[in-house]
Scaffold this active site. Structure first.
Site, PDB file in Angstrom:
ATOM      1  N   ASP A 148     -15.333   4.496  14.526  1.00  0.00           N
ATOM      2  CA  ASP A 148     -14.131   4.980  13.851  1.00  0.00           C
ATOM      3  C   ASP A 148     -13.442   3.768  13.250  1.00  0.00           C
ATOM      4  OD1 ASP A 148     -11.682   5.950  13.043  1.00  0.00           O
ATOM      5  OD2 ASP A 148     -11.288   7.079  14.884  1.00  0.00           O
TER       6      ASP A 148
ATOM      7  N   SER B  34     -12.240   4.148  -6.367  1.00  0.00           N
ATOM      8  CA  SER B  34     -12.075   5.414  -7.082  1.00  0.00           C
ATOM      9  C   SER B  34     -11.383   5.148  -8.417  1.00  0.00           C
ATOM     10  CB  SER B  34     -11.223   6.385  -6.248  1.00  0.00           C
ATOM     11  OG  SER B  34     -10.850   7.516  -7.015  1.00  0.00           O
TER      12      SER B  34
ATOM     13  N   TYR C 294      -3.303   8.816  -1.215  1.00  0.00           N
ATOM     14  CA  TYR C 294      -4.694   8.474  -1.529  1.00  0.00           C
ATOM     15  C   TYR C 294      -4.801   7.546  -2.744  1.00  0.00           C
ATOM     16  CZ  TYR C 294      -9.695   9.006  -2.433  1.00  0.00           C
ATOM     17  OH  TYR C 294     -11.022   8.756  -2.666  1.00  0.00           O
TER      18      TYR C 294
ATOM     19  N   LYS D 264      -6.222   3.513  -2.869  1.00  0.00           N
ATOM     20  CA  LYS D 264      -7.284   3.045  -3.753  1.00  0.00           C
ATOM     21  C   LYS D 264      -6.774   1.961  -4.711  1.00  0.00           C
ATOM     22  CE  LYS D 264     -10.605   5.476  -2.038  1.00  0.00           C
ATOM     23  NZ  LYS D 264     -11.712   4.805  -1.331  1.00  0.00           N
TER      24      LYS D 264
END
Length: 245
Positions: free
Chosen positions: A64, A145, A160, A164
């Site tokens: 993890d 991304s 998010y 990125k």
């Protein structure tokens, strides 16, 4: 890819999608691959799709990347088992839908930052030190991304895109630190558009958007790893034909 034959690659988030594609393709290319994932049984299952000659090169390890102690334990195991890391693919990522300004979602925000940013940096630190200690001109690849370069108007992306954007900045910071240290270790950010994987929200899947496949990103990883030692592919943006972002 010939120079990487028999060398060790660690791939985070290797249980599905892009990570699974990268892990299997690197094993096919002759690398010893350590696929890290919380769902370790899914990495183990990937061996069934490999040629018999490559199956023994893929090793599934539970990890993890949001937990620092877990990362340290796993990379220590890699060092004892294989001597160290030559290539690191930071693929693990998290996207959980919630509005940025919604109350009561602090844990989702923290989890996303821990996986997408902190975990990526911690894995990179250990891998870099392993390469440096053994005088290996290795390679660190971040699966970034397009939203690491532009925030798109899509609901419930919350932090998010911010994580990125952080990866974009981290890539440049790492390149600067490596250059200043006189290191020949490379760092590359690969920024896909929409890829058809489990992480994609249902709303995007139902919107009829053009999408890439995981294999498109895996092929890009093979390309950047296969460049000559003098070549630094710093940023590679890959979009499906017709993407509006």
């Amino acid at each position: 890819m010939d120079r990487w034959a028999g060398k060790v690659a660690v791939v985070t988030g290797a249980s599905s999608g892009i990570g699974a594609g990268i892990a299997t393709d690197l094993a096919k290319a002759g690398m010893v691959v350590v696929g890290l994932a919380r769902r370790v049984e899914r990495v183990e299952a990937l061996k069934a799709d490999l040629p018999e000659s490559a199956r023994s090169r893929l090793h599934a390890v539970k990890c993890d990347v949001s937990k620092e102690e877990n990362i340290q334990q796993v990379f220590h195991w890699v060092e004892k088992k294989f001597g160290g890391v030559d290539v690191l693919i930071n693929n693990a990522g998290m996207l959980r839908q919630t509005d940025l300004l919604e109350a009561g979602n602090a844990q989702i925000l923290r989890d996303t930052l821990d996986v997408n940013v902190v975990g990526l940096v911690l894995c990179s630190q250990i891998a870099y030190q392993s390469m440096k200690k053994r005088s290996v001109d290795g390679h660190i690849v971040h699966i970034n991304s397009v939203v690491g370069h532009k925030v798109v108007d899509f609901p419930q992306f919350n932090v998010y895109p911010a994580t990125k954007h952080a990866v974009t900045a981290i890539t440049e910071t790492m390149r600067n630190e490596m250059r200043n240290a006189g290191s020949k270790i490379k760092v590359t950010s690969i920024s896909p558009g929409v890829v058809s994987t489990e992480i994609i929200p249902d709303a995007m899947l139902g919107a009829g958007l053009p999408m890439l496949e995981a294999e498109d990103i895996s092929e890009a990883v093979l390309y950047v790893l296969g460049t000559a030692p003098r070549v630094q592919v710093h940023e590679l943006i890959i979009k499906p034909v017709g993407e509006k972002f």
